[in-house]
Scaffold this active site. Structure first.
Site, short mmCIF file in Angstrom:
data_model
loop_
_atom_site.label_atom_id
_atom_site.label_comp_id
_atom_site.label_asym_id
_atom_site.label_seq_id
_atom_site.Cartn_x
_atom_site.Cartn_y
_atom_site.Cartn_z
CE LYS A 123 8.95 115.57 32.14
NZ LYS A 123 9.53 116.33 33.04
NE ARG B 160 17.94 119.25 29.35
CZ ARG B 160 16.72 118.87 29.62
NH1 ARG B 160 16.52 117.59 29.70
NH2 ARG B 160 15.74 119.78 29.90
NE ARG C 55 7.23 121.35 29.05
CZ ARG C 55 8.34 120.37 29.02
NH1 ARG C 55 8.47 119.38 28.30
NH2 ARG C 55 9.08 120.89 29.81
NE ARG D 205 18.82 116.61 33.13
CZ ARG D 205 17.70 116.84 32.89
NH1 ARG D 205 16.80 115.90 32.71
NH2 ARG D 205 17.29 118.25 32.75
NE ARG E 161 14.06 123.16 32.52
CZ ARG E 161 14.92 122.23 32.82
NH1 ARG E 161 16.03 122.37 33.43
NH2 ARG E 161 14.59 120.96 32.79
P1 AP5 Z 1 15.13 112.81 34.24
O1 AP5 Z 1 14.76 111.46 33.74
O2 AP5 Z 1 16.08 113.40 33.11
O3 AP5 Z 1 13.86 113.84 34.33
P2 AP5 Z 1 12.95 114.34 33.55
O4 AP5 Z 1 11.51 114.50 34.06
O5 AP5 Z 1 13.14 113.96 32.05
O6 AP5 Z 1 13.37 116.09 33.40
P3 AP5 Z 1 13.66 117.13 32.30
O7 AP5 Z 1 14.43 117.99 32.82
O8 AP5 Z 1 14.10 116.27 31.00
O9 AP5 Z 1 11.86 117.63 31.95
P4 AP5 Z 1 11.77 118.99 31.49
O10 AP5 Z 1 10.39 118.67 31.27
O11 AP5 Z 1 12.11 120.22 32.11
O12 AP5 Z 1 12.66 119.08 29.98
P5 AP5 Z 1 12.23 118.57 28.80
O13 AP5 Z 1 13.53 118.08 27.78
O14 AP5 Z 1 11.02 117.87 28.33
O15 AP5 Z 1 15.84 112.83 35.50
C1 AP5 Z 1 16.61 113.82 35.82
C2 AP5 Z 1 17.71 113.39 36.82
O16 AP5 Z 1 17.34 112.81 37.74
C3 AP5 Z 1 18.77 112.55 36.14
O17 AP5 Z 1 20.03 112.91 36.50
C4 AP5 Z 1 18.30 111.30 36.66
O18 AP5 Z 1 19.40 110.28 36.53
C5 AP5 Z 1 17.87 111.50 37.91
N1 AP5 Z 1 16.82 110.32 38.10
C6 AP5 Z 1 15.48 110.29 37.69
N2 AP5 Z 1 14.97 109.34 38.44
C7 AP5 Z 1 15.58 109.04 39.53
C8 AP5 Z 1 15.17 108.55 40.74
N3 AP5 Z 1 14.09 107.78 40.75
N4 AP5 Z 1 16.04 108.47 41.75
C9 AP5 Z 1 17.12 109.29 41.65
N5 AP5 Z 1 17.63 109.94 40.47
C10 AP5 Z 1 16.83 109.86 39.51
O19 AP5 Z 1 12.02 120.10 28.13
C11 AP5 Z 1 13.21 121.16 27.92
C12 AP5 Z 1 12.68 122.39 27.38
O20 AP5 Z 1 12.27 121.98 25.76
C13 AP5 Z 1 11.50 122.91 28.09
O21 AP5 Z 1 11.94 123.89 28.87
C14 AP5 Z 1 10.70 123.79 26.72
O22 AP5 Z 1 11.55 125.08 26.50
C15 AP5 Z 1 11.07 122.89 25.50
N6 AP5 Z 1 10.01 121.85 25.50
C16 AP5 Z 1 9.73 120.59 25.60
N7 AP5 Z 1 8.56 120.11 25.33
C17 AP5 Z 1 7.70 121.11 25.24
C18 AP5 Z 1 6.48 121.38 24.93
N8 AP5 Z 1 5.62 120.28 24.87
N9 AP5 Z 1 5.85 122.76 24.68
C19 AP5 Z 1 6.57 123.69 24.76
N10 AP5 Z 1 8.00 123.59 24.96
C20 AP5 Z 1 8.53 122.28 25.26
MG MG Z 2 13.71 114.58 30.17
#
Ligand code: AP5
Ligand code: MG
Length: 219
Positions: free
Chosen positions: A13, A160, A88, A127, A171
């Site tokens: 994402k 992270r 979410r 990552r 998660r």
């Molecule tokens: P990346 O693009 O970083 O993936 P992502 O989908 O953004 O994954 P996240 O881990 O950031 O999602 P998340 O939803 O768990 O975390 P968030 O920060 O939102 O890609 C991942 C890796 O793959 C990278 O190394 C990249 O280079 C590689 N890659 C990408 N695309 C590729 C491809 N096509 N081919 C090969 N490699 C590829 O949330 C974190 C925490 O915040 C949550 O756990 C929660 O505690 C809190 N939080 C955030 N939002 C909310 C909410 N709305 N409500 C409640 N709590 C929340």
């Molecule tokens: Mg992300």
């Protein structure tokens, strides 16, 4: 265009939201990035979020709704946005709907990045993120030119804390229990587009463009 990027942790994402931001000039709004900045700065939101975040649990809806309302009403979000990591939970999706209605706006499309479990684990364990601006790398699929340094701003790269294997497992469980129902919510509204997120980043972006170009022409 008002977009939602949806998918499991590691689905890509953030990577794709940044590309869309650069290509279409609409801001990426990552609630995870906002929380990481708030924790680093020690703001009240950061203090409220920390224990949930570190465990791999969702931060309470009240906190997130406050964050998102403030962000969506900022001047740079008035011509469109890409929501990355929000909503979410079904209550978050309903609250977003109500907020946008109040603002006279609506969601145009929800893109669901579908990626199998084993690929997610490989992506999260390799990552690396830049300290200054959250630029995203992967030690195999997207390595930085200089080990440990961001290509864009030269800042230090870090892993992270919530990417440790036990927290990743939590998660993914939290996604299945609390976030997956949001898919049905948007499917029933006819807004959902599935993207094969397991392909390379360039191919994934081409699928996104195939969804967005007709939307742009319609507007
Ligand atoms: P990346 O693009 O970083 O993936 P992502 O989908 O953004 O994954 P996240 O881990 O950031 O999602 P998340 O939803 O768990 O975390 P968030 O920060 O939102 O890609 C991942 C890796 O793959 C990278 O190394 C990249 O280079 C590689 N890659 C990408 N695309 C590729 C491809 N096509 N081919 C090969 N490699 C590829 O949330 C974190 C925490 O915040 C949550 O756990 C929660 O505690 C809190 N939080 C955030 N939002 C909310 C909410 N709305 N409500 C409640 N709590 C929340
Ligand atoms: Mg992300």
């Amino acid at each position: 265009m008002n977009l939602i990027f949806f998918g499991r942790p590691g689905a890509g994402k953030g990577t794709q939201a940044r590309r869309v931001q650069e290509h279409y000039g609409i801001p990426q709004i990552s609630t995870g990035d906002i929380l990481r900045e708030a924790m680093a700065a020690g703001t009240p939101v950061g203090r409220q979020a920390r224990t949930y975040y570190e465990r791999g649990d969702l931060v309470p809806d009240e906190v997130m709704l406050h964050v998102i309302e403030e962000r969506l009403t900022a001047p740079d979000a008035q011509e469109g946005f890409v929501l990355d990591g929000f909503p979410r939970t079904v209550p978050q999706a309903e609250a977003l709907e109500a907020l946008l209605r109040r603002l006279g706006r609506r969601i145009d499309a929800v893109l669901y990045f579908d990626v199998p479990h084993d690929v997610l684990i490989r992506r999260l364990s390799g990552r690396w993120i830049c300290r200054a601006a959250g630029h995203i790398y992967h030690e195999v699929s997207n390595p930085p030119r200089v080990r440990g340094r961001c290509d864009v701003d030269g800042s230090e790269l870090y892993q992270r804390p919530d990417d440790q294997s036990e927290t990743v497992a939590r998660r993914l469980r939290v996604y299945d229990e609390q976030t997956a129902p949001v898919l049905e919510y948007y499917r029933s509204l006819g807004l959902l587009h599935r993207i094969d997120g397991a392909l390379g980043a360039g191919e994934v972006f081409r699928q996104i463009q195939a969804v967005l170009e007709p939307l742009r022409e319609k507007r």
